[in-house]
Motif scaffolding. Structure first.
Motif, short mmCIF file in Angstrom:
data_model
loop_
_atom_site.label_atom_id
_atom_site.label_comp_id
_atom_site.label_asym_id
_atom_site.label_seq_id
_atom_site.Cartn_x
_atom_site.Cartn_y
_atom_site.Cartn_z
N ASP A 73 9.52 5.83 10.07
CA ASP A 73 8.82 5.76 8.78
C ASP A 73 7.70 4.72 8.83
N GLY A 74 7.91 3.66 9.59
CA GLY A 74 6.88 2.64 9.77
C GLY A 74 5.66 3.23 10.45
N ARG A 75 5.88 4.07 11.47
CA ARG A 75 4.78 4.76 12.16
C ARG A 75 4.03 5.66 11.18
N TRP A 76 4.81 6.38 10.39
CA TRP A 76 4.20 7.31 9.41
C TRP A 76 3.31 6.54 8.44
N LEU A 77 3.84 5.42 7.93
CA LEU A 77 3.10 4.61 6.96
C LEU A 77 1.84 4.01 7.58
N LEU A 78 1.98 3.56 8.84
CA LEU A 78 0.85 2.96 9.55
C LEU A 78 -0.27 4.00 9.74
N GLU A 79 0.10 5.18 10.17
CA GLU A 79 -0.90 6.23 10.41
C GLU A 79 -1.59 6.64 9.10
N ARG A 80 -0.79 6.76 8.04
CA ARG A 80 -1.35 7.15 6.74
C ARG A 80 -2.32 6.07 6.24
N THR A 81 -1.92 4.79 6.38
CA THR A 81 -2.75 3.69 5.90
C THR A 81 -4.02 3.55 6.73
N LYS A 82 -3.89 3.83 8.04
CA LYS A 82 -5.05 3.75 8.94
C LYS A 82 -6.16 4.70 8.48
N VAL A 83 -5.76 5.91 8.10
CA VAL A 83 -6.73 6.91 7.62
C VAL A 83 -7.43 6.38 6.37
N LEU A 84 -6.66 5.78 5.46
CA LEU A 84 -7.24 5.26 4.22
C LEU A 84 -8.18 4.07 4.50
N PHE A 85 -7.76 3.18 5.41
CA PHE A 85 -8.57 2.00 5.77
C PHE A 85 -9.90 2.44 6.39
N ALA A 86 -9.84 3.43 7.27
CA ALA A 86 -11.04 3.87 7.99
C ALA A 86 -12.00 4.58 7.05
N ASP A 87 -11.44 5.22 6.02
CA ASP A 87 -12.25 6.00 5.09
C ASP A 87 -13.02 5.10 4.12
N ASP A 88 -12.32 4.11 3.55
CA ASP A 88 -12.99 3.26 2.55
C ASP A 88 -12.19 1.98 2.35
N LEU A 89 -12.75 0.86 2.81
CA LEU A 89 -12.08 -0.43 2.66
C LEU A 89 -13.01 -1.35 1.88
N PRO A 90 -12.85 -1.43 0.55
CA PRO A 90 -13.80 -2.19 -0.26
C PRO A 90 -13.57 -3.70 -0.18
N TRP A 91 -14.67 -4.46 -0.18
CA TRP A 91 -14.62 -5.92 -0.23
C TRP A 91 -14.13 -6.39 -1.59
N ARG A 92 -13.45 -7.52 -1.61
CA ARG A 92 -13.20 -8.22 -2.87
C ARG A 92 -14.52 -8.91 -3.26
N PRO A 93 -14.82 -9.03 -4.55
CA PRO A 93 -16.09 -9.64 -4.96
C PRO A 93 -16.26 -11.06 -4.38
N GLY A 94 -17.41 -11.29 -3.75
CA GLY A 94 -17.73 -12.62 -3.23
C GLY A 94 -17.13 -12.95 -1.88
N ALA A 95 -16.27 -12.07 -1.35
CA ALA A 95 -15.55 -12.39 -0.11
C ALA A 95 -16.48 -12.49 1.10
N ARG A 96 -17.38 -11.53 1.21
CA ARG A 96 -18.27 -11.52 2.37
C ARG A 96 -19.14 -12.78 2.39
N GLU A 97 -19.65 -13.16 1.22
CA GLU A 97 -20.50 -14.34 1.09
C GLU A 97 -19.72 -15.61 1.40
N ALA A 98 -18.46 -15.67 0.94
CA ALA A 98 -17.61 -16.84 1.20
C ALA A 98 -17.32 -16.99 2.69
N LEU A 99 -17.03 -15.86 3.35
CA LEU A 99 -16.80 -15.87 4.80
C LEU A 99 -18.04 -16.39 5.53
N ALA A 100 -19.20 -15.90 5.11
CA ALA A 100 -20.46 -16.29 5.76
C ALA A 100 -20.73 -17.78 5.55
#
Ligand code: MG
Length: 235
Positions: A73-100
């Motif tokens: 089930d862990g493999r199943w969840l990982l594969e399902r989440t991977k598809v979602l991550f690759a499709d669209d992973l939105p930034w939290r507001p201000g995160a990219r600027e804070a990292l920089a």
């Protein structure tokens, strides 16, 4: 004390991946023939894959301790989440600027996540590997958050004193882990409120965060501790 490093949580802090975990965890429950309650989902924010899978299995009436099934089930969840991550992973507001900003200041940095390496690598395609000196994933430590092991490991890899580090976290689980390791935490809650407590400063989000403010988080907390010690000594 001089700020030596900033240790970043990933899910819910830098990227809004908890929204994607909402989807994949609900999908896992459906795949197993049940549903996931809102309360259980909330409890799983910031948790390890293993704990998440065991908890979902228990919720739908399956054996949470069946090692082979938890693994599958862990493999199943990982594969399902991977598809979602690759499709669209939105930034939290201000995160990219804070990292920089932290990168530009020349501070040491680590990504400290409960998410497994193979999924973190998908996320890093969006976030950018260059923001971090080291990355510590959930399947690379003996115990995951709220255990202190991930934050201790990050400080070790960076060669810095963990008490000179500020961790940035969104969840109660992650905050407990960083505090237990000895770091001071800038808490930017996303899905779940984080209770006030020792060695943490709450902020609404990452928008407008500066390195000076991160220094103040560490200094302010050290000053508060010294003040407390002074008063304790006086009695
Ligand atoms: Mg998080």
């Amino acid at each position: 004390m001089e700020l030596e490093a900033v240790l970043w949580d990933m899910d819910g802090t830098l990227v809004d991946s908890e929204r994607l975990w909402d989807v994949s965890l609900a999908d896992l429950a459906a795949h197993l023939g049940g549903t996931l309650s809102a309360a259980t989902r909330e409890d799983l924010v910031g948790s390890s894959l293993r704990r998440s899978v065991s908890t979902v299995r228990a919720e739908v009436g399956l054996d949470p301790a069946d090692e082979a099934a938890v693994h599958a089930d862990g493999r199943w969840l990982l594969e399902r989440t991977k598809v979602l991550f690759a499709d669209d992973l939105p930034w939290r507001p201000g995160a990219r600027e804070a990292l920089a900003a932290v990168r530009d200041a020349g501070l040491a940095t680590a990504l400290v996540t409960s998410t497994y390496r193979e999924l973190t690598d998908v996320a890093l395609d969006t976030i950018g590997r260059g923001f971090f000196d080291v990355t510590v994933c959930g399947d690379e430590v003996p115990a995951t958050k709220p255990d202190p092991a991930p934050y201790r490991r990050a400080a070790e890899l960076l060669g810095v004193d963990v008490t000179a580090c500020v961790a940035v976290e969104d969840s109660p689980t992650g905050t407990r882990s960083a505090v237990a390791a000895g770091a001071t935490v800038l808490v930017v809650p996303s899905e779940v409120a984080v209770p006030p407590g020792e060695r943490r400063v709450l902020r609404e989000g990452l928008v407008g965060l500066t390195v000076d403010e991160l220094r103040m988080v560490l200094l302010g907390d050290a000053a508060a501790r010294d003040d407390h010690r002074t008063r304790a000594d006086a009695h």
